[in-house]
Write a protein that holds these residues in place. Structure first.
Motif, PDB file in Angstrom:
ATOM      1  N   THR A  54      26.815  18.205  43.304  1.00  0.00           N
ATOM      2  CA  THR A  54      26.100  19.467  43.124  1.00  0.00           C
ATOM      3  C   THR A  54      26.090  20.222  44.438  1.00  0.00           C
ATOM      4  O   THR A  54      25.776  19.642  45.490  1.00  0.00           O
ATOM      5  CB  THR A  54      24.655  19.213  42.657  1.00  0.00           C
ATOM      6  OG1 THR A  54      24.698  18.529  41.395  1.00  0.00           O
ATOM      7  CG2 THR A  54      23.888  20.506  42.502  1.00  0.00           C
ATOM      8  N   ASP A  55      26.422  21.506  44.366  1.00  0.00           N
ATOM      9  CA  ASP A  55      26.459  22.341  45.561  1.00  0.00           C
ATOM     10  C   ASP A  55      25.377  23.407  45.502  1.00  0.00           C
ATOM     11  O   ASP A  55      25.138  24.021  44.449  1.00  0.00           O
ATOM     12  CB  ASP A  55      27.821  23.025  45.688  1.00  0.00           C
ATOM     13  CG  ASP A  55      28.946  22.023  45.872  1.00  0.00           C
ATOM     14  OD1 ASP A  55      29.152  21.595  47.011  1.00  0.00           O
ATOM     15  OD2 ASP A  55      29.600  21.663  44.868  1.00  0.00           O
ATOM     16  N   VAL A  56      24.745  23.629  46.648  1.00  0.00           N
ATOM     17  CA  VAL A  56      23.751  24.692  46.778  1.00  0.00           C
ATOM     18  C   VAL A  56      24.063  25.487  48.041  1.00  0.00           C
ATOM     19  O   VAL A  56      24.291  24.905  49.110  1.00  0.00           O
ATOM     20  CB  VAL A  56      22.316  24.122  46.863  1.00  0.00           C
ATOM     21  CG1 VAL A  56      21.315  25.246  47.122  1.00  0.00           C
ATOM     22  CG2 VAL A  56      21.958  23.389  45.593  1.00  0.00           C
ATOM     23  N   TYR A  57      24.090  26.808  47.878  1.00  0.00           N
ATOM     24  CA  TYR A  57      24.316  27.698  49.014  1.00  0.00           C
ATOM     25  C   TYR A  57      23.065  28.529  49.245  1.00  0.00           C
ATOM     26  O   TYR A  57      22.401  28.967  48.299  1.00  0.00           O
ATOM     27  CB  TYR A  57      25.505  28.620  48.746  1.00  0.00           C
ATOM     28  CG  TYR A  57      26.825  27.903  48.567  1.00  0.00           C
ATOM     29  CD1 TYR A  57      27.667  27.690  49.650  1.00  0.00           C
ATOM     30  CD2 TYR A  57      27.218  27.419  47.317  1.00  0.00           C
ATOM     31  CE1 TYR A  57      28.884  27.023  49.491  1.00  0.00           C
ATOM     32  CE2 TYR A  57      28.421  26.749  47.149  1.00  0.00           C
ATOM     33  CZ  TYR A  57      29.250  26.560  48.241  1.00  0.00           C
ATOM     34  OH  TYR A  57      30.438  25.904  48.089  1.00  0.00           O
ATOM     35  N   PHE A  58      22.737  28.763  50.511  1.00  0.00           N
ATOM     36  CA  PHE A  58      21.582  29.612  50.813  1.00  0.00           C
ATOM     37  C   PHE A  58      21.783  30.264  52.183  1.00  0.00           C
ATOM     38  O   PHE A  58      22.546  29.783  53.022  1.00  0.00           O
ATOM     39  CB  PHE A  58      20.280  28.809  50.779  1.00  0.00           C
ATOM     40  CG  PHE A  58      20.205  27.697  51.792  1.00  0.00           C
ATOM     41  CD1 PHE A  58      19.682  27.911  53.067  1.00  0.00           C
ATOM     42  CD2 PHE A  58      20.649  26.420  51.469  1.00  0.00           C
ATOM     43  CE1 PHE A  58      19.628  26.890  53.998  1.00  0.00           C
ATOM     44  CE2 PHE A  58      20.595  25.395  52.398  1.00  0.00           C
ATOM     45  CZ  PHE A  58      20.082  25.621  53.666  1.00  0.00           C
TER      46      PHE A  58
ATOM     47  N   ILE B  43      16.288  32.429  52.598  1.00  0.00           N
ATOM     48  CA  ILE B  43      15.119  31.720  53.107  1.00  0.00           C
ATOM     49  C   ILE B  43      14.665  32.379  54.402  1.00  0.00           C
ATOM     50  O   ILE B  43      15.481  32.642  55.297  1.00  0.00           O
ATOM     51  CB  ILE B  43      15.441  30.232  53.369  1.00  0.00           C
ATOM     52  CG1 ILE B  43      16.135  29.602  52.145  1.00  0.00           C
ATOM     53  CG2 ILE B  43      14.186  29.477  53.754  1.00  0.00           C
ATOM     54  CD1 ILE B  43      15.303  29.551  50.916  1.00  0.00           C
ATOM     55  N   ASN B  44      13.368  32.651  54.516  1.00  0.00           N
ATOM     56  CA  ASN B  44      12.879  33.330  55.723  1.00  0.00           C
ATOM     57  C   ASN B  44      12.264  32.374  56.739  1.00  0.00           C
ATOM     58  O   ASN B  44      11.331  32.721  57.460  1.00  0.00           O
ATOM     59  CB  ASN B  44      11.868  34.422  55.352  1.00  0.00           C
ATOM     60  CG  ASN B  44      10.655  33.874  54.620  1.00  0.00           C
ATOM     61  OD1 ASN B  44      10.506  32.656  54.468  1.00  0.00           O
ATOM     62  ND2 ASN B  44       9.797  34.755  54.160  1.00  0.00           N
ATOM     63  N   LYS B  45      12.799  31.158  56.829  1.00  0.00           N
ATOM     64  CA  LYS B  45      12.378  30.213  57.868  1.00  0.00           C
ATOM     65  C   LYS B  45      13.536  29.272  58.182  1.00  0.00           C
ATOM     66  O   LYS B  45      14.401  29.026  57.323  1.00  0.00           O
ATOM     67  CB  LYS B  45      11.147  29.425  57.434  1.00  0.00           C
ATOM     68  CG  LYS B  45      11.192  28.885  56.033  1.00  0.00           C
ATOM     69  CD  LYS B  45       9.822  28.410  55.588  1.00  0.00           C
ATOM     70  CE  LYS B  45       9.834  28.037  54.113  1.00  0.00           C
ATOM     71  NZ  LYS B  45       8.487  27.676  53.628  1.00  0.00           N
ATOM     72  N   THR B  46      13.537  28.746  59.395  1.00  0.00           N
ATOM     73  CA  THR B  46      14.652  27.900  59.839  1.00  0.00           C
ATOM     74  C   THR B  46      14.423  26.428  59.536  1.00  0.00           C
ATOM     75  O   THR B  46      15.319  25.611  59.762  1.00  0.00           O
ATOM     76  CB  THR B  46      14.882  28.073  61.347  1.00  0.00           C
ATOM     77  OG1 THR B  46      13.676  27.746  62.042  1.00  0.00           O
ATOM     78  CG2 THR B  46      15.284  29.500  61.678  1.00  0.00           C
TER      79      THR B  46
ATOM     80  N   PRO C 111      16.027  24.878  47.445  1.00  0.00           N
ATOM     81  CA  PRO C 111      15.968  26.295  47.050  1.00  0.00           C
ATOM     82  C   PRO C 111      16.879  26.562  45.870  1.00  0.00           C
ATOM     83  O   PRO C 111      17.723  25.743  45.507  1.00  0.00           O
ATOM     84  CB  PRO C 111      16.488  26.992  48.310  1.00  0.00           C
ATOM     85  CG  PRO C 111      17.520  26.030  48.838  1.00  0.00           C
ATOM     86  CD  PRO C 111      16.963  24.655  48.562  1.00  0.00           C
ATOM     87  N   GLN C 112      16.740  27.747  45.295  1.00  0.00           N
ATOM     88  CA  GLN C 112      17.658  28.181  44.253  1.00  0.00           C
ATOM     89  C   GLN C 112      19.017  28.484  44.873  1.00  0.00           C
ATOM     90  O   GLN C 112      19.118  28.852  46.045  1.00  0.00           O
ATOM     91  CB  GLN C 112      17.120  29.429  43.558  1.00  0.00           C
ATOM     92  CG  GLN C 112      15.822  29.199  42.798  1.00  0.00           C
ATOM     93  CD  GLN C 112      16.003  28.270  41.618  1.00  0.00           C
ATOM     94  OE1 GLN C 112      16.922  28.426  40.830  1.00  0.00           O
ATOM     95  NE2 GLN C 112      15.117  27.280  41.487  1.00  0.00           N
TER      96      GLN C 112
END
Length: 740
Positions: free
Chosen positions: A488-492, A423-426, A417-418
């Protein structure tokens, strides 16, 4: 004479009775400020895009305008204030007591034929240092800059050098939010009613006229709904600013008119910055170095700040100081922006009447960061981001250990994801790619601190399952290869629950005797985005909080659709019948801003129901009375120019709807006039002068003996002249063609 004075006194008493009074003492008048989700914001830069913002906020006023200002003198702003008052809008001005302000007040008093301009002057030991305008308790403009031509130029690229001989750099914002605007207006009225004296008619002195200069704008405005905001008022604004600095993780960028080191409040702020620097935060400061007093030395301040490990640049030194830095702004971690009138001084941080904003938004922070980068590069070297890889010079040298002269990129490029997505799913599939795949041997993936996979470089996707709902998650990609590589880090966020929607002030299947209704829309959700309001299937407004909804006559189907940032939605529908609503009048053609070339202009419109009749006005003059069952009319335009078209709809003799547009007409060809009567040959040259005038831009083509010698495009509205020189010939044929 006595009767006239008595009448004036009565008028003043009546006017005073309309202004709310608050007798709370200064120290108890502390507004409880909360972070607010606002409906819209417009962010601007002085002097580049500031006057447009200033003019725009005046155009929105319907009832009243409140202004608090330290310095104000501006002919164009004077016109805006007088025009507002002449249109029935009350204008209240709270200003500091100085000669320029008094002269501006005197000019306004001479033009105050409406009696709607009310001016009060500072009568306390605390400066009225805010630079703010509030409109109808709904919209608030906050800026670092005084209302002067050098900060708000109305005719760029020409800049009026009054009162200073350089334009001033600053940040500003217009916030559309009733809560924030209401808090500020309460602050304003307390001072206006209880702590100021009426303007006494003093003439004052206008500022020195330093002539005009040229300034090319580099920045426009940013309009967005993607932010939250918080109001800063004294006493105690320094506490919030220090708290923000104490929570900084990576970068702090500051633009400062000056920093009054030695004040206890400034010392606390400096201590917070030093603590941030000690934990690895980059602190970059641009500070004006051309302002010194008996008690303040810019060069000594810069030296002291540098001794603390801060990176400090004297403002605009590298390009010869064509701009004066008057800003008071902080950008933290590319997400938080502090802007407004609050100088880095004891009075500014705690005592003066100041106004500031804290903005929480990556989009807004990036907008102002680009200005900071431009200003830094105009002030010193090394350049802010020499290799244009998105990392500042000092981030690369101090944090990442990369080369600031060549681009450094994330070796893992996350496609889904960005970052900071909802996100609307688990369970979902992550996808990524590599910047230089051949340098990577393996990839470790961590979820919320736990290693969940070790993958070869050929693998570029991974499914995450059973993620906790209503939680923020962190994925770290750690590449390994033939060299040290940056992770690289991604948070969501995971949010699968639709927003809870509540509408207050509205009863289904009700009948209202009004053209509009006011409702309170509230949404409960992990990440509420907005609420869309549809009337009979047409989107009419959006937002959360107090909404003013216009109604059509008859039945209105109002559908409220709440959406969150994950894409979940919820809806509710109300049916409201209005006996006094508008009829949905809309002008179809011409459209606002159209350019017309035909003298016969067909006006067309539609409405949800037919009124008894329409009145059509052109530039304020009535041109037609049209039956309500018609929806078009043919206008005949005879002159070039700008036209204002207004259509009013009437039922039972009362106006029920009105629509206005502006269009331009250019129905005449360009006018070519040869300005010389007798042509003579001198030294083998023939000089021919002519002028071309037209309402719009035109293309000029000149042929001499069949050969094209000129092909240029000119602006209209003024005469243009051109000298054509040709070699001496017995017969010369000159053809001039102008095409608009």
């Amino acid at each position: 004479m006595k009767e006239m004075l008595k009448s004036i006194l009565i008028i003043l008493l009546v006017l005073l009775s309309f202004i709310p009074h608050n007798t709370s003492p200064r120290r108890e008048n502390i507004v409880q400020i909360e972070q607010t989700e606002v409906s819209k914001g417009i962010f601007f830069v002085t002097p580049d895009s500031s006057y447009e913002a200033l003019k725009y906020i005046f155009s929105l006023a319907k009832e009243n305008i409140c202004i608090m200002i330290y310095q104000i003198w501006h002919p164009a702003l004077e016109d805006l204030i007088v025009n507002a008052a002449d249109n029935g809008i009350s204008v209240y001005i709270a200003m500091e007591d100085n000669s320029w302000n008094l002269n501006f007040a005197y000019n306004l008093s001479q033009r105050n034929t409406s009696g709607r301009i009310f001016i009060k002057i500072d009568n306390t030991e605390y400066y009225y240092h805010a630079k703010a305008i509030c409109v109808d308790r709904e919209i608030l403009l906050v800026s670092s800059e005084n209302f002067l031509p050098t900060a708000y130029p109305d005719n760029l690229p020409t800049l009026d050098q009054r009162p200073y001989n350089t334009p001033s750099r600053g940040f500003g914002a217009i916030i559309f939010d009733r809560t924030i605007a209401g808090q500020w207006e309460d602050f304003f009225l307390d001072r206006f009613n209880n702590r100021m004296i009426w303007y006494d008619g003093s003439i004052g002195e206008p500022p020195t006229d330093n002539g005009d200069t040229q300034f090319e704008r580099s920045f426009g405005n940013l309009t967005t709904t993607n932010f939250q905001a918080e109001l800063l008022l004294n006493p105690g604004s320094y506490e919030k600013i220090i708290d923000l600095i104490n929570n900084a993780k990576r970068t702090i960028y500051i633009e400062a008119f000056y920093m009054s080191l030695g004040s206890s409040y400034v010392n606390q702020l400096i201590d917070a910055l030093r603590a941030a620097r000690a934990r690895g935060v980059i602190v970059q400061i641009i500070i004006e170095d051309d302002w010194n007093t008996q008690y303040y030395s810019a060069s000594e301040t810069i030296a002291q700040l540098r001794s603390y490990g801060f990176y400090v640049a004297p403002a605009f030194d590298r390009i010869g100081d064509p701009i004066f830095l008057h800003n008071k702004a902080i950008i933290i971690d590319d997400f938080i922006v502090v802007l407004g009138s609050i100088n880095f001084s004891g009075g500014g941080l705690n005592a003066n009447n100041e106004t500031g904003l804290v903005i929480y938004s990556t989009e807004v922070a990036q907008f102002f960061k680009k200005v900071f980068e431009w200003d830094w590069n105009a002030s010193t070297t090394p350049y802010f981001d020499e290799d244009k890889d998105g990392l500042s010079y000092y981030e690369e040298t101090d944090i990442y250990g990369t080369n600031p002269s060549s681009p450094d990129y994330d070796y893992v490029i996350v496609q889904e994801p960005q970052n900071n997505a909802y996100i609307n799913k688990t369970s979902f599939k992550m996808r990524w790619n590599y910047w230089i795949e051949e340098k990577i041997t393996k990839l470790e993936v961590y979820l919320d601190g736990l290693k969940i996979a070790e993958l070869p470089s050929s693998t570029k996707e991974l499914t995450l399952s059973d993620l906790e709902d209503q939680e923020k998650h962190h994925v770290k990609f750690v590449p390994h290869g033939i060299m040290l590589m940056r992770s690289t880090d991604v948070y969501f966020w995971v949010d699968t629950i639709p927003p809870s929607l509540e509408i207050k002030g509205l009863m289904n299947n009700s009948i209202v005797d009004s053209a509009f209704i006011i409702v309170n829309v509230s949404v409960s959700d992990l990440a509420p985005d907005t609420v869309f309001v549809y009337r009979n299937g047409e989107l009419i407004c959006q937002g959360i909080g107090i909404l003013n909804i216009s109604l059509l006559r008859g039945m209105n189907r109002l559908e409220f659709i709440a959406k969150d940032k994950a894409g979940n939605s919820n809806r509710t529908v109300f049916y409201i019948e209005s006996t006094k609503g508008t009829i949905g009048l809309r002008i179809i053609s011409p459209q606002d801003g159209d350019f017309i070339t035909n003298p016969n202009v067909k006006i067309s419109w539609n409405a949800s129901i037919n009124p008894d009749y329409y009145l059509i006005y052109l530039n304020g003059s009535l041109v037609a009375n049209v039956s309500g069952n018609l929806n078009s009319y043919l206008l005949n335009i005879t002159d070039d120019g700008l036209y204002e078209l207004k259509i009013e709809a009437y039922i039972d003799g009362e106006i029920v709807d009105v629509q206005m547009i502006e269009f331009s007409a250019d129905i005449s060809p360009p006018n070519i006039v040869f300005m010389t009567g007798n042509y003579t040959m001198i030294f083998g040259q023939l000089d021919v002068k002519f002028s071309v005038k037209d309402f719009s831009k035109f293309t000029l083509i000149v042929y001499v003996n069949g050969k094209k010698v000129v092909y240029r495009i000119y602006n209209g509205y003024e005469e243009k002249s051109l000298v054509v020189s040709v070699n001496g010939l017995e017969d010369v044929n000159i053809t001039v063609i102008a095409i608009d």
